[in-house]
Write a protein that holds these residues in place. Structure first.
Motif, PDB file in Angstrom:
ATOM      1  N   LEU A   8     -26.760  75.507  51.067  1.00 33.26           N
ATOM      2  CA  LEU A   8     -27.869  75.193  50.531  1.00 33.26           C
ATOM      3  C   LEU A   8     -28.510  76.058  51.065  1.00 33.26           C
ATOM      4  O   LEU A   8     -29.179  76.311  51.897  1.00 33.26           O
ATOM      5  N   HIS A   9     -29.695  75.429  49.785  1.00 36.20           N
ATOM      6  CA  HIS A   9     -31.347  76.713  49.949  1.00 36.20           C
ATOM      7  C   HIS A   9     -32.745  75.454  49.893  1.00 36.20           C
ATOM      8  O   HIS A   9     -32.700  74.330  48.007  1.00 36.20           O
ATOM      9  N   LYS A  10     -33.161  74.851  50.161  1.00 38.15           N
ATOM     10  CA  LYS A  10     -34.715  73.822  49.822  1.00 38.15           C
ATOM     11  C   LYS A  10     -35.621  74.979  49.642  1.00 38.15           C
ATOM     12  O   LYS A  10     -36.221  75.742  50.482  1.00 38.15           O
ATOM     13  N   HIS A  11     -36.998  74.329  47.929  1.00 40.08           N
ATOM     14  CA  HIS A  11     -37.982  74.600  47.679  1.00 40.08           C
ATOM     15  C   HIS A  11     -38.392  74.027  47.636  1.00 40.08           C
ATOM     16  O   HIS A  11     -38.369  73.182  46.337  1.00 40.08           O
ATOM     17  N   GLU A  12     -39.711  73.651  48.269  1.00 38.48           N
ATOM     18  CA  GLU A  12     -40.715  72.773  47.342  1.00 38.48           C
ATOM     19  C   GLU A  12     -40.128  71.352  47.823  1.00 38.48           C
ATOM     20  O   GLU A  12     -38.920  70.933  48.805  1.00 38.48           O
ATOM     21  N   ASP A  13     -39.715  70.028  46.817  1.00 40.34           N
ATOM     22  CA  ASP A  13     -39.052  69.250  46.714  1.00 40.34           C
ATOM     23  C   ASP A  13     -37.469  69.638  46.034  1.00 40.34           C
ATOM     24  O   ASP A  13     -36.549  68.083  46.134  1.00 40.34           O
ATOM     25  N   LYS A  14     -37.652  70.568  45.825  1.00 42.59           N
ATOM     26  CA  LYS A  14     -36.590  70.877  45.328  1.00 42.59           C
ATOM     27  C   LYS A  14     -35.052  71.446  45.961  1.00 42.59           C
ATOM     28  O   LYS A  14     -35.187  71.946  47.182  1.00 42.59           O
ATOM     29  N   LEU A  15     -33.373  70.656  45.784  1.00 42.46           N
ATOM     30  CA  LEU A  15     -32.242  71.622  46.427  1.00 42.46           C
ATOM     31  C   LEU A  15     -31.855  72.195  45.417  1.00 42.46           C
ATOM     32  O   LEU A  15     -31.039  71.406  44.950  1.00 42.46           O
ATOM     33  N   LEU A  16     -31.363  73.130  46.160  1.00 42.97           N
ATOM     34  CA  LEU A  16     -30.642  74.269  45.587  1.00 42.97           C
ATOM     35  C   LEU A  16     -29.421  73.925  45.964  1.00 42.97           C
ATOM     36  O   LEU A  16     -29.152  74.275  47.409  1.00 42.97           O
ATOM     37  N   VAL A  17     -28.068  73.734  45.433  1.00 46.17           N
ATOM     38  CA  VAL A  17     -26.325  74.128  45.844  1.00 46.17           C
ATOM     39  C   VAL A  17     -25.970  75.413  44.955  1.00 46.17           C
ATOM     40  O   VAL A  17     -26.429  74.930  43.492  1.00 46.17           O
ATOM     41  N   THR A  18     -25.407  75.987  45.922  1.00 46.99           N
ATOM     42  CA  THR A  18     -24.368  77.814  45.465  1.00 46.99           C
ATOM     43  C   THR A  18     -23.159  76.612  45.801  1.00 46.99           C
ATOM     44  O   THR A  18     -22.892  76.335  46.842  1.00 46.99           O
ATOM     45  N   SER A  19     -22.295  76.724  44.769  1.00 44.33           N
ATOM     46  CA  SER A  19     -20.984  76.922  45.114  1.00 44.33           C
ATOM     47  C   SER A  19     -20.025  77.533  44.614  1.00 44.33           C
ATOM     48  O   SER A  19     -20.299  78.119  43.034  1.00 44.33           O
ATOM     49  N   ILE A  20     -19.079  78.282  44.849  1.00 44.74           N
ATOM     50  CA  ILE A  20     -17.523  79.254  44.406  1.00 44.74           C
ATOM     51  C   ILE A  20     -16.586  78.544  44.792  1.00 44.74           C
ATOM     52  O   ILE A  20     -16.291  78.547  45.747  1.00 44.74           O
ATOM     53  N   ILE A  21     -15.520  79.234  43.488  1.00 47.22           N
ATOM     54  CA  ILE A  21     -14.064  78.722  43.592  1.00 47.22           C
ATOM     55  C   ILE A  21     -13.666  79.758  43.039  1.00 47.22           C
ATOM     56  O   ILE A  21     -14.513  80.303  41.976  1.00 47.22           O
ATOM     57  N   ASP A  22     -12.337  80.243  42.656  1.00 52.27           N
ATOM     58  CA  ASP A  22     -11.066  80.695  42.535  1.00 52.27           C
ATOM     59  C   ASP A  22     -10.636  79.809  41.620  1.00 52.27           C
ATOM     60  O   ASP A  22     -10.516  78.852  41.129  1.00 52.27           O
ATOM     61  N   ASN A  23     -11.339  80.099  39.586  1.00 57.15           N
ATOM     62  CA  ASN A  23     -11.018  79.168  39.084  1.00 57.15           C
ATOM     63  C   ASN A  23      -9.646  78.845  38.918  1.00 57.15           C
ATOM     64  O   ASN A  23      -9.321  78.046  37.808  1.00 57.15           O
ATOM     65  N   LEU A  24      -8.379  79.868  39.272  1.00 57.84           N
ATOM     66  CA  LEU A  24      -7.562  79.670  38.613  1.00 57.84           C
ATOM     67  C   LEU A  24      -6.564  78.936  39.825  1.00 57.84           C
ATOM     68  O   LEU A  24      -5.461  78.644  39.621  1.00 57.84           O
ATOM     69  N   LEU A  25      -7.227  78.901  41.403  1.00 53.21           N
ATOM     70  CA  LEU A  25      -6.525  78.703  42.319  1.00 53.21           C
ATOM     71  C   LEU A  25      -7.387  77.365  42.639  1.00 53.21           C
ATOM     72  O   LEU A  25      -6.651  75.949  42.073  1.00 53.21           O
ATOM     73  N   LYS A  26      -8.386  76.956  43.725  1.00 60.64           N
ATOM     74  CA  LYS A  26      -9.122  75.426  43.434  1.00 60.64           C
ATOM     75  C   LYS A  26      -9.162  74.776  42.346  1.00 60.64           C
ATOM     76  O   LYS A  26      -9.449  73.597  42.012  1.00 60.64           O
ATOM     77  N   GLY A  27      -9.470  75.559  41.428  1.00 56.82           N
ATOM     78  CA  GLY A  27      -9.865  75.150  40.373  1.00 56.82           C
ATOM     79  C   GLY A  27      -8.809  74.878  38.589  1.00 56.82           C
ATOM     80  O   GLY A  27      -9.461  74.875  37.893  1.00 56.82           O
ATOM     81  N   ALA A  28      -7.737  75.059  39.531  1.00 54.59           N
ATOM     82  CA  ALA A  28      -6.609  74.475  39.066  1.00 54.59           C
ATOM     83  C   ALA A  28      -5.164  74.833  39.769  1.00 54.59           C
ATOM     84  O   ALA A  28      -4.550  73.379  39.887  1.00 54.59           O
ATOM     85  N   SER A  29      -4.540  75.812  40.318  1.00 55.28           N
ATOM     86  CA  SER A  29      -2.867  76.151  40.185  1.00 55.28           C
ATOM     87  C   SER A  29      -3.262  75.262  41.873  1.00 55.28           C
ATOM     88  O   SER A  29      -2.241  75.501  42.177  1.00 55.28           O
ATOM     89  N   GLY A  30      -3.675  75.985  42.176  1.00 55.19           N
ATOM     90  CA  GLY A  30      -3.669  76.145  44.030  1.00 55.19           C
ATOM     91  C   GLY A  30      -4.107  73.920  44.333  1.00 55.19           C
ATOM     92  O   GLY A  30      -4.388  73.729  45.186  1.00 55.19           O
ATOM     93  N   GLN A  31      -4.952  73.515  43.624  1.00 55.84           N
ATOM     94  CA  GLN A  31      -5.879  72.036  44.044  1.00 55.84           C
ATOM     95  C   GLN A  31      -4.231  71.257  43.415  1.00 55.84           C
ATOM     96  O   GLN A  31      -4.354  70.529  43.792  1.00 55.84           O
ATOM     97  N   ALA A  32      -3.545  71.492  42.499  1.00 58.50           N
ATOM     98  CA  ALA A  32      -2.538  71.109  42.096  1.00 58.50           C
ATOM     99  C   ALA A  32      -1.693  71.366  43.159  1.00 58.50           C
ATOM    100  O   ALA A  32      -0.795  70.484  43.295  1.00 58.50           O
ATOM    101  N   ILE A  33      -1.181  72.041  43.538  1.00 58.28           N
ATOM    102  CA  ILE A  33      -0.658  72.200  44.750  1.00 58.28           C
ATOM    103  C   ILE A  33      -0.622  71.535  46.188  1.00 58.28           C
ATOM    104  O   ILE A  33      -0.460  71.258  46.870  1.00 58.28           O
ATOM    105  N   GLN A  34      -2.223  72.222  46.645  1.00 55.92           N
ATOM    106  CA  GLN A  34      -2.710  71.032  47.192  1.00 55.92           C
ATOM    107  C   GLN A  34      -2.728  69.414  47.083  1.00 55.92           C
ATOM    108  O   GLN A  34      -1.858  68.633  48.174  1.00 55.92           O
ATOM    109  N   ASN A  35      -2.264  68.812  46.224  1.00 55.94           N
ATOM    110  CA  ASN A  35      -2.111  68.141  45.525  1.00 55.94           C
ATOM    111  C   ASN A  35      -0.688  67.391  45.733  1.00 55.94           C
ATOM    112  O   ASN A  35      -0.161  66.154  46.427  1.00 55.94           O
ATOM    113  N   MET A  36       0.562  68.416  45.510  1.00 55.05           N
ATOM    114  CA  MET A  36       1.445  67.848  45.556  1.00 55.05           C
ATOM    115  C   MET A  36       1.934  67.680  46.915  1.00 55.05           C
ATOM    116  O   MET A  36       2.427  67.263  47.570  1.00 55.05           O
TER     117      MET A  36
END
Length: 327
Positions: A280-308
């Motif tokens: 998180l980063h605040k600049h004046e009245d704006k909040l900037l949020v940076t988000s990073i994931i592995d698209n094949l794991l948390k974004g797909a197969s890893g999250q599927a295993i997490q759900n299982m």
């Protein structure tokens, strides 16, 4: 304890390859079959060459309808067609990795009720579910950046998102924008303001904050790297950066894979993991949020295993304790 018997439909793509890798190393899962009409009879490791020495299983065109868990790794629109033609035991739990059942309008299909499988949003419904619609990769990264704000009902203005995905996000089929000579040393946007994941993102925000009526403006980009998503979003936020951090830390205090960093983050921290890391980063009245994931794991197969894992009351991190490819 008897292991779960697992079936995979559509075994040749990137997400299926990662799913096979994870399941082969999951202590409570046994890979029963991997169905692929185009590769039936071929060794799995002939297609997923990183799996040589890990399995001698062949792809098959036979289906065991009595498996405990069925993963659908089919192209968008194909899961519906497959389930119309094939039936499974009432005890078989289905996790679909396409976008066929993610929206509320599509969640009920052939007497199956699909729960949206974002654990940080729907953990309890997932635990009680028989059918899961796994979220999209961009949608996962962006929603995890927005959930604490929507949950606190403080999203009052337009949200502006810029996100870059690696080449694996486009799948294994070659096109001019995935060919090495085009992608290398190159950068481009696509589907500006119209990306298909916007539907599930807006749906989730409105689930938590029904009063949100502003626009979510999404600019997806193609990066010249193989895997990962780096997303930045900003919106007006009246509170202080300290108040924003409290919102995020409180929301994710019990999350197994989502973490808030006080330091700047970069993509190598999450590649080959099921983690999402936020900054998180605040600049004046704006909040900037940076988000990073592995698209094949948390974004797909890893999250599927997490759900299982959640569906079967396993430890949520079972089979997913992975180290990032940091160097």
């Amino acid at each position: 304890m008897k292991k779960l018997e697992i079936g995979i439909i559509g075994g040749a793509g990137y997400t299926a390859g990662e799913l096979i890798r994870l399941l082969l190393n999951h202590p409570k899962a046994n890979l029963n079959f991997v169905f692929s009409t185009s590769n039936a009879g071929n060794k799995i490791h002939n297609i997923h060459k990183d799996l040589i020495g890990s399995t001698d299983l062949d792809f098959t065109n036979d289906i065991n309808s009595d498996v405990d868990v069925l993963f659908l790794c089919l192209g968008h629109g194909n899961s519906t067609a497959f389930l119309e033609k094939n039936t499974f035991s009432n005890a078989t739990k289905i996790i679909d990795l396409s976008n066929d059942f993610r929206l509320v309008a599509d969640k009920n299909f052939n007497e199956k009720d699909f729960i949206y499988g974002l654990p940080e949003l729907n953990k309890t419904p997932i635990k009680n579910a028989n059918h899961i619609a796994n979220p999209g990769c961009f949608a996962t990264a962006i929603q995890l950046a927005l959930l604490p704000l929507a949950n606190a009902k403080v999203l009052q203005n337009d949200v502006h998102i810029n996100a870059v995905t690696g080449a694996t996000g486009a799948g294994t089929s070659l096109s001019k924008t995935t060919h090495f000579t085009w992608r290398d040393n190159n950068f481009s946007h696509y589907k500006a303001f119209t990306h298909q994941h916007l539907g599930e993102i807006n749906q989730t925000v409105n689930q938590l904050q029904s009063s949100f009526k502003s626009d979510i403006n999404f600019m997806p980009n193609r990066g010249n790297f193989s895997r990962g998503i780096f997303a930045t979003l900003y919106t007006k936020f009246d509170g202080t950066i300290e108040e924003a951090k409290i919102l995020y830390h409180n929301y994710y205090k019990d999350a197994a894979f989502t973490f808030v960093s006080d330091e700047d983050i970069h993509l190598k921290q999450v590649v080959n993991t099921n983690k999402c890391i936020l900054h998180l980063h605040k600049h004046e009245d704006k909040l900037l949020v940076t988000s990073i994931i592995d698209n094949l794991l948390k974004g797909a197969s890893g999250q599927a295993i997490q759900n299982m894992n959640l569906m079967h009351e396993f430890e949520e991190t079972e089979g997913l304790k992975l180290k990032a490819n940091y160097f």
